[in-house]
Design an enzyme around this catalytic site. Sequence first.
Site, PDB file in Angstrom:
ATOM      1  N   ASN A 150       0.859  -1.296   0.033  1.00 30.21           N
ATOM      2  CA  ASN A 150       0.032   0.001  -0.062  1.00 30.21           C
ATOM      3  C   ASN A 150       0.807   1.407   0.066  1.00 30.21           C
ATOM      4  O   ASN A 150       0.527   2.093  -0.388  1.00 30.21           O
ATOM      5  CB  ASN A 150      -1.018  -0.063   1.125  1.00 30.21           C
ATOM      6  CG  ASN A 150      -0.511  -0.125   2.568  1.00 30.21           C
ATOM      7  OD1 ASN A 150       0.375  -1.043   2.609  1.00 30.21           O
ATOM      8  ND2 ASN A 150      -0.866   0.728   3.589  1.00 30.21           N
ATOM      9  N   GLU A 159       4.336  -3.744  12.409  1.00 31.70           N
ATOM     10  CA  GLU A 159       3.183  -2.887  12.354  1.00 31.70           C
ATOM     11  C   GLU A 159       1.967  -3.767  11.667  1.00 31.70           C
ATOM     12  O   GLU A 159       2.197  -3.759  10.403  1.00 31.70           O
ATOM     13  CB  GLU A 159       3.468  -1.454  11.599  1.00 31.70           C
ATOM     14  CG  GLU A 159       2.472  -0.510  11.668  1.00 31.70           C
ATOM     15  CD  GLU A 159       1.294  -0.500  10.641  1.00 31.70           C
ATOM     16  OE1 GLU A 159       0.199  -1.172  10.769  1.00 31.70           O
ATOM     17  OE2 GLU A 159       1.701  -0.130   9.712  1.00 31.70           O
ATOM     18  N   CYS A 197      -3.282   1.619   6.589  1.00 33.66           N
ATOM     19  CA  CYS A 197      -3.414   0.946   7.912  1.00 33.66           C
ATOM     20  C   CYS A 197      -4.010   1.997   9.082  1.00 33.66           C
ATOM     21  O   CYS A 197      -4.431   1.365   9.995  1.00 33.66           O
ATOM     22  CB  CYS A 197      -1.696   0.499   8.501  1.00 33.66           C
ATOM     23  SG  CYS A 197      -0.739   1.822   8.397  1.00 33.66           S
TER      24      CYS A 197
END
Length: 479
Positions: A156, A252, A286
């Site tokens: 992303n 993450e 995210c």
Amino acid sequence: MTTKVKSYKMLIGGEWREGLHSFEVSNPQNGEVLATVPSATEEDMIEAIETADRTFRMRDPIPTHERIHILNRVSEFMERDHEAFAATIAREGSKTITEARSEVSRAIQTIRISAEEARRLKGETINFDQNPGSEKRVGYYQRFPVGVVGAITPFNDPLNLVAHKIGPAIAAGNAIVVKPASATPLSALKLAESFVEAGLPGGYLSVVTGAGKEVGDPLVTHPAVKMVSFTGGSDAGEAITRKAGTKKISMELGSNSPVIVLNDADLSKAVHACCSGAFSAAGQNCIGVQRIFVGRELYASFLEGLVEAAEALKVGDKMDERTDIGPMINEKEAVRVSEWVEEALAKGAQIETGGVRDGAYYSPTILSHVPSEAKVMTEEIFGPVVIVNPVADLEEAIDQSNAVNYGLHAGIFTNDINQAFKAIRKMDVGGIMINDSSDYRIDEMPFGGTKGSGIGREGVRFSIESMTEQKVVCFHLDD
């Protein structure tokens, strides 16, 4: 216009290599093949790791001033090639050209901050004489690089998230092996070209392309890899923690970020920020806004405003500067998002706008009155879908926000500082944005979450800290 298919090589130990096999990288907008990239084998990955280990152990450390110089030169080359980087991001991934340009600017800043933080990598003196009997001892601690860092990055943010691994690793004096997402490896390879051009000694950086099932395990389990830095999904993250063993891990793992809009909020500001936060990058973010909890008095007005803002967004060609939202990373993901929405509707949710799929495109979608057991409420949808539910008060909003196994970012809109500080104290997240959506980050700040959202913190300085080990030095002096 048809883009010429280019054959790329991967970087292993400072050398550009072809592979025995290759795979195609396609534009998710139209399926056009953009490039062929080596499909690395397990042996390729092991070679990259062991070359990095030998380089780190046998070569004199790169002096701090040289690390600074290399990183600054990389940022200069990225600035020079700004539009080429942006076009690469936009074509291989989901971002519009406008979003891609913004990512390039952020990645340049990430590398520049890495250069600055290399200068500030310091230890501290220790007052050993605070302990009785240690009056003749003096010393300090100093940070040393861990050695080889293994990095795995998602699709992303195919440039900036790679920069967030390589920049701090080099600033700290480590060698690093990067495995970029197979859907978007071209941005990582282009960044590697800049490091080679900047004069980074061979062996300190490898970018190994290929399937995770082939090259992921050795990168995680090889004893020479002293730290694993991973950004991606929670299932993959949990698998890595089981396989990695006793080594440093930074992760993450995403979220389904909440935003609270209280009755005293600035309505226009909240609508604008939440619309952008929910739908930028086709929702594949995210820290994107996924769950919005609105005070009952403001609920109808907010929902009406958000629907109007979402319907004004232009969905279309990524390379058109007028486009707001491009496709998802592939049609499979768009189908999954559609299925999650249908499941929510079957459980009693209402659709306010959107809910239309066209290939890899999924229209900006707003759901209301979503029950707590729906998958879109409990999991990370990673698509252009946002929930808007009414709440009675801040307490209920906080309870709803915390009722999931994620805790990356949150936002709250209010003009009452006491309410803001109450949310700060009680929301179980790694970052909370006041009068802004959850989708706010600068690359210098500590970035990470609680619960299932990950382990540790990124952000250049904080990544450098995790990529180094503290070593205590103590002198026992004679009279």
